[in-house]
Design a protein around this motif. Structure first.
Motif, PDB file in Angstrom:
ATOM      1  N   THR A 128      -2.327  -0.894  -8.203  1.00  0.00           N
ATOM      2  CA  THR A 128      -1.749  -1.429  -6.974  1.00  0.00           C
ATOM      3  C   THR A 128      -2.567  -0.987  -5.763  1.00  0.00           C
ATOM      4  N   LEU A 129      -3.013   0.270  -5.766  1.00  0.00           N
ATOM      5  CA  LEU A 129      -3.895   0.729  -4.684  1.00  0.00           C
ATOM      6  C   LEU A 129      -5.226  -0.013  -4.700  1.00  0.00           C
TER       7      LEU A 129
ATOM      8  N   GLY B 278       0.812  -1.215   0.000  1.00  0.00           N
ATOM      9  CA  GLY B 278       0.000   0.000   0.000  1.00  0.00           C
ATOM     10  C   GLY B 278       0.843   1.262   0.000  1.00  0.00           C
ATOM     11  N   LEU B 279       1.900   1.269   0.793  1.00  0.00           N
ATOM     12  CA  LEU B 279       2.796   2.433   0.827  1.00  0.00           C
ATOM     13  C   LEU B 279       3.519   2.605  -0.513  1.00  0.00           C
ATOM     14  N   GLY B 280       3.966   1.499  -1.089  1.00  0.00           N
ATOM     15  CA  GLY B 280       4.619   1.561  -2.404  1.00  0.00           C
ATOM     16  C   GLY B 280       3.659   2.053  -3.481  1.00  0.00           C
ATOM     17  N   ALA B 281       2.428   1.587  -3.416  1.00  0.00           N
ATOM     18  CA  ALA B 281       1.408   2.025  -4.370  1.00  0.00           C
ATOM     19  C   ALA B 281       1.156   3.516  -4.241  1.00  0.00           C
TER      20      ALA B 281
ATOM     21  N   SER C 255      -0.205   6.793 -12.992  1.00  0.00           N
ATOM     22  CA  SER C 255      -1.581   6.740 -12.513  1.00  0.00           C
ATOM     23  C   SER C 255      -2.121   5.317 -12.583  1.00  0.00           C
ATOM     24  N   ILE C 256      -1.900   4.654 -13.719  1.00  0.00           N
ATOM     25  CA  ILE C 256      -2.381   3.277 -13.892  1.00  0.00           C
ATOM     26  C   ILE C 256      -1.680   2.334 -12.925  1.00  0.00           C
ATOM     27  N   THR C 257      -0.362   2.409 -12.876  1.00  0.00           N
ATOM     28  CA  THR C 257       0.407   1.509 -12.001  1.00  0.00           C
ATOM     29  C   THR C 257       0.035   1.711 -10.536  1.00  0.00           C
TER      30      THR C 257
ATOM     31  N   ALA D 294      -6.829  -2.048  -1.727  1.00  0.00           N
ATOM     32  CA  ALA D 294      -8.190  -1.766  -1.257  1.00  0.00           C
ATOM     33  C   ALA D 294      -9.048  -3.033  -1.238  1.00  0.00           C
ATOM     34  N   VAL D 295      -8.886  -3.873  -2.267  1.00  0.00           N
ATOM     35  CA  VAL D 295      -9.635  -5.139  -2.310  1.00  0.00           C
ATOM     36  C   VAL D 295      -9.198  -6.018  -1.147  1.00  0.00           C
ATOM     37  N   HIS D 296      -7.888  -6.093  -0.922  1.00  0.00           N
ATOM     38  CA  HIS D 296      -7.397  -6.885   0.203  1.00  0.00           C
ATOM     39  C   HIS D 296      -7.967  -6.381   1.526  1.00  0.00           C
ATOM     40  N   ARG D 297      -8.034  -5.059   1.683  1.00  0.00           N
ATOM     41  CA  ARG D 297      -8.557  -4.463   2.919  1.00  0.00           C
ATOM     42  C   ARG D 297     -10.085  -4.478   2.965  1.00  0.00           C
ATOM     43  N   GLN D 298     -10.712  -4.866   1.850  1.00  0.00           N
ATOM     44  CA  GLN D 298     -12.170  -4.922   1.730  1.00  0.00           C
ATOM     45  C   GLN D 298     -12.815  -3.573   2.058  1.00  0.00           C
ATOM     46  N   ASP D 299     -12.265  -2.525   1.450  1.00  0.00           N
ATOM     47  CA  ASP D 299     -12.747  -1.168   1.671  1.00  0.00           C
ATOM     48  C   ASP D 299     -13.558  -0.721   0.455  1.00  0.00           C
TER      49      ASP D 299
END
Length: 105
Positions: free
Chosen positions: A63-64, A23-26, A57-59, A68-73
């Motif tokens: 990744t974000l 997330g930080l890298g994204a 922007s795409i990359t 977000a999917v992993h965090r289910q947000d």
């Protein structure tokens, strides 16, 4: 070292720590687009949006979105999903313009 990072980021497992690092890298990738745009605009002394802006922007957006999917947000997922579509469309338009320019030569 790992225990310190787990505590600092308030996560309990190494897997969650990896996701925080992703997330930080994204976010870093996503933020780079503004620096790229700023530098390009300063060089030309006018507001410009270089192609590299859209690639960052795409990359960063994809990744974000994964984060977000992993965090289910759902709010974050919706926001990143729409952005990625817009970034992809801009890249498509850039390449369509390049193809048209090559064909007119």
């Amino acid at each position: 070292m790992i225990e310190t990072l787990l505590s600092f980021f308030k996560v309990e497992t190494r897997a969650e720590l990896i996701w925080v690092i992703i997330g930080l890298g994204a976010q870093l990738l996503f933020s780079m687009r503004f620096i790229i745009q700023w530098i390009a605009s300063e060089k030309q002394r006018r507001s410009v949006v270089p192609e590299l802006f859209w690639w960052f922007s795409i990359t960063g957006g994809l990744t974000l979105l994964a984060y977000a999917v992993h965090r289910q947000d759902p709010v974050f997922i919706l926001g990143q999903s729409l952005g990625v579509v817009i970034y992809l469309r801009n890249i498509w338009l850039i390449y369509a313009e390049k193809r048209a320019a090559r064909q007119s030569i």
